[in-house]
Scaffold this motif. Structure first.
Motif, mmCIF file in Angstrom:
data_model
loop_
_atom_site.group_PDB
_atom_site.id
_atom_site.type_symbol
_atom_site.label_atom_id
_atom_site.label_comp_id
_atom_site.label_asym_id
_atom_site.label_seq_id
_atom_site.Cartn_x
_atom_site.Cartn_y
_atom_site.Cartn_z
ATOM 1 N N ILE A 86 -28.688 13.244 -16.294
ATOM 2 C CA ILE A 86 -28.188 14.182 -15.281
ATOM 3 C C ILE A 86 -27.027 13.551 -14.516
ATOM 4 N N LEU A 87 -27.187 12.293 -14.143
ATOM 5 C CA LEU A 87 -26.145 11.594 -13.390
ATOM 6 C C LEU A 87 -24.824 11.586 -14.142
ATOM 7 N N ILE A 88 -24.882 11.397 -15.449
ATOM 8 C CA ILE A 88 -23.662 11.309 -16.244
ATOM 9 C C ILE A 88 -22.909 12.648 -16.238
ATOM 10 N N GLN A 89 -23.650 13.747 -16.216
ATOM 11 C CA GLN A 89 -23.010 15.065 -16.167
ATOM 12 C C GLN A 89 -22.315 15.294 -14.829
ATOM 13 N N VAL A 90 -22.937 14.804 -13.753
ATOM 14 C CA VAL A 90 -22.319 14.929 -12.429
ATOM 15 C C VAL A 90 -21.056 14.070 -12.353
ATOM 16 N N LEU A 91 -21.120 12.863 -12.903
ATOM 17 C CA LEU A 91 -19.937 11.996 -12.950
ATOM 18 C C LEU A 91 -18.809 12.642 -13.742
ATOM 19 N N GLN A 92 -19.163 13.300 -14.850
ATOM 20 C CA GLN A 92 -18.158 13.981 -15.667
ATOM 21 C C GLN A 92 -17.495 15.108 -14.870
ATOM 22 N N ALA A 93 -18.310 15.860 -14.139
ATOM 23 C CA ALA A 93 -17.761 16.946 -13.320
ATOM 24 C C ALA A 93 -16.837 16.394 -12.236
ATOM 25 N N ARG A 94 -17.235 15.266 -11.633
ATOM 26 C CA ARG A 94 -16.394 14.627 -10.609
ATOM 27 C C ARG A 94 -15.064 14.176 -11.211
ATOM 28 N N ALA A 95 -15.128 13.542 -12.374
ATOM 29 C CA ALA A 95 -13.914 13.061 -13.026
ATOM 30 C C ALA A 95 -12.987 14.230 -13.376
ATOM 31 N N ASN A 96 -13.581 15.319 -13.878
ATOM 32 C CA ASN A 96 -12.784 16.500 -14.230
ATOM 33 C C ASN A 96 -12.085 17.075 -13.003
ATOM 34 N N LEU A 97 -12.799 17.110 -11.891
ATOM 35 C CA LEU A 97 -12.221 17.668 -10.669
ATOM 36 C C LEU A 97 -11.088 16.788 -10.147
ATOM 37 N N GLU A 98 -11.248 15.469 -10.224
ATOM 38 C CA GLU A 98 -10.159 14.563 -9.826
ATOM 39 C C GLU A 98 -8.944 14.769 -10.733
ATOM 40 N N PHE A 99 -9.201 14.920 -12.021
ATOM 41 C CA PHE A 99 -8.115 15.131 -12.980
ATOM 42 C C PHE A 99 -7.365 16.425 -12.671
ATOM 43 N N SER A 100 -8.113 17.487 -12.382
ATOM 44 C CA SER A 100 -7.487 18.794 -12.111
ATOM 45 C C SER A 100 -6.562 18.740 -10.906
ATOM 46 N N GLN A 101 -6.861 17.817 -9.982
ATOM 47 C CA GLN A 101 -6.055 17.686 -8.770
ATOM 48 C C GLN A 101 -5.037 16.549 -8.874
ATOM 49 N N ASN A 102 -4.803 16.103 -10.122
ATOM 50 C CA ASN A 102 -3.771 15.091 -10.417
ATOM 51 C C ASN A 102 -4.064 13.718 -9.796
ATOM 52 N N ARG A 103 -5.327 13.442 -9.563
ATOM 53 C CA ARG A 103 -5.704 12.121 -9.037
ATOM 54 C C ARG A 103 -6.199 11.288 -10.226
ATOM 55 N N TYR A 104 -5.234 10.808 -11.001
ATOM 56 C CA TYR A 104 -5.555 10.262 -12.318
ATOM 57 C C TYR A 104 -6.254 8.902 -12.270
ATOM 58 N N VAL A 105 -5.929 8.083 -11.312
ATOM 59 C CA VAL A 105 -6.595 6.774 -11.225
ATOM 60 C C VAL A 105 -8.075 6.961 -10.909
ATOM 61 N N GLY A 135 -8.230 9.961 -22.889
ATOM 62 C CA GLY A 135 -6.978 10.250 -23.563
ATOM 63 C C GLY A 135 -6.083 11.154 -22.735
ATOM 64 N N SER A 136 -6.686 12.139 -22.079
ATOM 65 C CA SER A 136 -5.898 13.060 -21.252
ATOM 66 C C SER A 136 -5.337 12.388 -20.004
ATOM 67 N N THR A 137 -6.104 11.465 -19.415
ATOM 68 C CA THR A 137 -5.548 10.726 -18.280
ATOM 69 C C THR A 137 -4.414 9.811 -18.739
ATOM 70 N N ASP A 138 -4.548 9.252 -19.947
ATOM 71 C CA ASP A 138 -3.443 8.461 -20.519
ATOM 72 C C ASP A 138 -2.197 9.325 -20.680
ATOM 73 N N MET A 139 -2.382 10.534 -21.186
ATOM 74 C CA MET A 139 -1.251 11.438 -21.400
ATOM 75 C C MET A 139 -0.541 11.741 -20.089
ATOM 76 N N ARG A 140 -1.296 12.027 -19.057
ATOM 77 C CA ARG A 140 -0.691 12.376 -17.770
ATOM 78 C C ARG A 140 0.079 11.198 -17.168
ATOM 79 N N GLN A 141 -0.310 9.983 -17.581
ATOM 80 C CA GLN A 141 0.394 8.787 -17.109
ATOM 81 C C GLN A 141 1.419 8.290 -18.133
#
Length: 297
Positions: A86-105, A135-141
């Motif tokens: 369950i924790l891993i799914q929440v972490l994935q959602a957090r990472a996705n939300l940071e990515f959507s807002q261009n906070r790539y680091v 890979g997508s965070t690499d692309m954005r950078q």
């Protein structure tokens, strides 16, 4: 009166239905489905975490970031005492939300945590998703070689795990990577594979994106009739879906093709329609594309 078990099953099916709507690009419908409050007996259960995550994901895709932040914060609080799956799914959602807002680091840090836990727990599908996200965070950078390596590793795992939807996404992302490197022949091949994979997986919104991307690629190789066919098919599907983002994406592709073949009347028509659909919170990249195309007219 419903029992705890019947309430639990009802909400599991409700969340599954909402996830299906998100998968199909019906983000607002998913949000409405999940907005109903949970019964008190489910307030601190796994179902509560899954509901909050699904709601945050739908809001993220709909670019309702403040609401997504608030709902994901609840999911993070609830998930603190739950197992790693369950924790891993929440972490994935957090990472996705940071990515959507261009906070790539921040996104990259969260995706690496997801990758580490998925490997520890031997969860190949989640490992594939984390690799693709890196890979997508690499692309954005603009780290294109690293992105290609992450995408290839993700594709291999997704295929072995039978995750067809992820296969489609990763094929398209490989197309994006090769397009950015200027290798248009490889980009074309991966976009075509991605479009067909999305068709078979029922990913209508993703199929539109890969058709539009294919149109841009064919435009680069001066295959204008094929480029127009791909972009027109994308626009037809986007209008059927009623989604403004993919509609603008398709219109921008058609605008650029029309500019290349010196059909300024068509380019102006498509550009004006795209601009009319864009609001204040619209996708930044598409807004910039629309404005740049207008400047070329």
């Amino acid at each position: 009166f419903p029992t705890r078990r019947s309430s639990d099953l009802h909400w599991q099916f409700r969340i599954l239905a909402a996830r299906t709507q998100i998968f199909r690009g019906q983000y607002q419908d998913a949000i409405e489905r999940l907005k109903s409050p949970l019964p008190p007996e489910l307030a601190n259960t796994e179902v509560a975490v899954l509901r909050q995550m699904a709601l945050a994901d739908a809001e993220d895709y709909a670019e309702q970031f403040s609401a997504a932040e608030a709902d994901l914060a609840v999911a993070e609080r609830l998930a603190a005492g739950f197992p790693p799956t369950i924790l891993i799914q929440v972490l994935q959602a957090r990472a996705n939300l940071e990515f959507s807002q261009n906070r790539y680091v921040k996104a990259q840090t969260a995706f690496r945590k997801v990758l580490d836990i998925s490997r520890e727990q031997r969860l190949p599908a989640l490992e594939a998703e984390a690799l693709g996200s890196l890979g997508s965070t690499d692309m954005r950078q603009e780290h294109y070689d690293e992105a290609t390596e992450h995408y290839r590793a993700s594709l291999e795992l997704a295929r072995s795990a039978g995750r067809n939807a992820m296969v489609s996404t990763t094929l398209g992302n490989l197309g994006w990577s090769y397009y950015s490197l200027g290798d248009y022949e490889r980009a074309k091949d991966y976009y075509q594979q991605a479009e067909q994979s999305a068709l078979h997986a029922g990913q209508k919104a993703d199929r539109i994106t890969w058709l539009s991307s294919l149109a841009y690629t064919l435009n680069q190789t001066h295959d204008y009739p094929q480029a127009q066919d791909a972009a027109n098919e994308a626009l037809k599907l986007a209008r059927e879906l009623g989604d403004s983002f993919t509609t603008v994406q398709s219109l921008n592709a058609l605008t650029e093709i029309a500019l290349e073949i010196n059909r300024l009347d068509l380019a102006d028509k498509f550009n004006r329609e795209a601009a009319a659909l864009e609001g204040g919170a619209f996708d930044h990249d598409e807004v910039v594309t629309t404005e740049l195309d207008a400047a070329r007219l």
